[in-house]
Design a protein around this motif. Sequence first.
Motif, PDB file in Angstrom:
ATOM      1  N   MET A  32      44.921  59.124   9.320  1.00 42.78           N
ATOM      2  CA  MET A  32      44.253  59.752   8.062  1.00 42.78           C
ATOM      3  C   MET A  32      45.317  60.575   7.270  1.00 42.78           C
ATOM      4  O   MET A  32      46.101  61.345   8.018  1.00 42.78           O
ATOM      5  CB  MET A  32      43.134  60.503   8.572  1.00 42.78           C
ATOM      6  CG  MET A  32      41.893  59.637   9.157  1.00 42.78           C
ATOM      7  SD  MET A  32      40.855  58.936   8.075  1.00 42.78           S
ATOM      8  CE  MET A  32      41.674  57.294   7.752  1.00 42.78           C
ATOM      9  N   THR A  33      45.323  60.662   6.022  1.00 42.92           N
ATOM     10  CA  THR A  33      46.027  61.361   5.221  1.00 42.92           C
ATOM     11  C   THR A  33      45.318  62.437   4.420  1.00 42.92           C
ATOM     12  O   THR A  33      44.170  61.835   4.020  1.00 42.92           O
ATOM     13  CB  THR A  33      47.325  60.492   4.337  1.00 42.92           C
ATOM     14  OG1 THR A  33      46.244  59.689   3.420  1.00 42.92           O
ATOM     15  CG2 THR A  33      48.070  59.755   4.963  1.00 42.92           C
ATOM     16  N   ALA A  34      46.032  63.240   3.558  1.00 41.80           N
ATOM     17  CA  ALA A  34      45.176  64.213   2.360  1.00 41.80           C
ATOM     18  C   ALA A  34      43.834  64.726   3.188  1.00 41.80           C
ATOM     19  O   ALA A  34      43.886  65.254   4.197  1.00 41.80           O
ATOM     20  CB  ALA A  34      45.203  63.457   1.538  1.00 41.80           C
ATOM     21  N   ILE A  35      43.132  64.731   2.132  1.00 43.88           N
ATOM     22  CA  ILE A  35      41.770  65.041   2.543  1.00 43.88           C
ATOM     23  C   ILE A  35      40.954  64.829   3.855  1.00 43.88           C
ATOM     24  O   ILE A  35      40.536  65.508   4.510  1.00 43.88           O
ATOM     25  CB  ILE A  35      40.788  65.224   1.394  1.00 43.88           C
ATOM     26  CG1 ILE A  35      39.582  66.476   1.195  1.00 43.88           C
ATOM     27  CG2 ILE A  35      40.383  63.708   1.063  1.00 43.88           C
ATOM     28  CD1 ILE A  35      38.840  66.494   0.274  1.00 43.88           C
ATOM     29  N   ASN A  36      41.418  63.582   4.257  1.00 42.03           N
ATOM     30  CA  ASN A  36      40.808  63.008   5.203  1.00 42.03           C
ATOM     31  C   ASN A  36      41.502  63.275   6.597  1.00 42.03           C
ATOM     32  O   ASN A  36      40.833  63.281   7.672  1.00 42.03           O
ATOM     33  CB  ASN A  36      40.682  61.322   5.122  1.00 42.03           C
ATOM     34  CG  ASN A  36      39.751  60.894   4.239  1.00 42.03           C
ATOM     35  OD1 ASN A  36      38.611  61.439   3.984  1.00 42.03           O
ATOM     36  ND2 ASN A  36      39.991  59.945   3.712  1.00 42.03           N
ATOM     37  N   ALA A  37      42.906  63.728   6.377  1.00 40.22           N
ATOM     38  CA  ALA A  37      43.479  64.330   7.700  1.00 40.22           C
ATOM     39  C   ALA A  37      43.016  65.600   7.968  1.00 40.22           C
ATOM     40  O   ALA A  37      42.591  66.021   9.051  1.00 40.22           O
ATOM     41  CB  ALA A  37      44.896  64.544   7.273  1.00 40.22           C
TER      42      ALA A  37
END
Length: 437
Positions: A32-37
């Motif tokens: 997961m990257t960005a807001i999902n991370a």
Amino acid sequence: MKRTMIGAAFAAWLAAPAAAAEPVELQWWHAMTAINAERVNKIAADFNASQTAYKIVPVFKGSYAETMNAGVAAYRAGNPPHIIQIFEVGTATMMAAKGAVKPVFQLMAEAGEPFDQNAYLPAVTGYYSTADGKMLSLPFNSSTAITYWNKDAFKKAGLDSEKAPKTWPETFAAAQKLRAAGTPCGLTAGWISWTQIEQFSAWHNIPLATKANGLEGADAILEFNNPVASNHVQKLAEAQKDKSFDYGGRTTEPEGKFLNGECGIIQTSSAAYGIFKAGAKFDFGLAELPYYPDVPGAPQNSIIGGASLWVMGGKKPEEYKGVAKFFTFLSQTGLQQRLHEETGYLPITKAAYEATKASGFYEKNPGREIPVLQMTAKPPTENSRGLRLGNLVQIRDIIAEDLETVFAGKSDAKPALDDAVRRGDNLLRQFEKNTQQ
């Protein structure tokens, strides 16, 4: 006197509370990257704060494909993580890796954690279960493909800004109007193989492969070089010439073209909602995928995307107990409802879906129920239950490669799809051979 002091000190030491044992660390590898991370880190932090026996440690391992490769390498080296997020196309590979994984149904039973498979949405769990319905991995971020449209661009082009085109002919017509009104690109699509071949096939109730798209056997043969899919790809190639369709890359790259206002319509994951909501400087809507009205049975139902959490083999019982407790924590109605509402991923439990409905969320947020309805509106057929094809990660690359030759004007659709089927079948036979050994 000295002896009395020593005795008192010893008594005080005995009375003192024992130092708390260090929590058992559990590695969670994810993509997961960005807001999902950020959400992954928050889930881990909330679980860690809820008890003291276990500590979930999230570790970002790159893209979905990179995370899966890292997991395979770690297992071979004898030090896999406890939990690994694997995208849906890796399901057949994980199922075939005997001994490398611990099935979730078994994990929960051995740990004595309450676990009712019927509590989960069947459209979601069917993808990650054995033929007799036993859940192998825990659905985590489940999505499907939907349409998003830029309401401001529609208004400017003289289109109804409150209504997305329902059919493919209407979509191509709207895309041409967007171009005529100065939008640089009418339509684009994320995850090109997933949206334009895999989802397209299920939505039109046509087979991607024999054996119920591989769910009924590893000896499946690819069939997406059929007239319906070939005709569709040829139409996209025609639209590419005047940018009423514009190819933007194999995975999430086209989402940037929608987000910056370059393309007026995009078909991509329902999970892109969170990214669009946070970054779009225009009003947008969510709608079902378009279909060709002359194809019998269309629209059927769309299929699942996203990823699930697999538990790796070879760990200690105490560690598995912690993983099971974390999975119970993850399945809580409130947490699932919040994740669904914030991200655009599907609620994985029936209770979370019902709670979201009861709260009035869908009335206040038109379009947000589309992914669930699109997946569950009709009972699935053997063409729309899902996919379970070995080496699907590599097959997707082959499909994208051949589609790129069509969009570049170097090949017609039918020979390109014939080539993708031929090369893809070679990979399926290789997988079949390897898993029979």
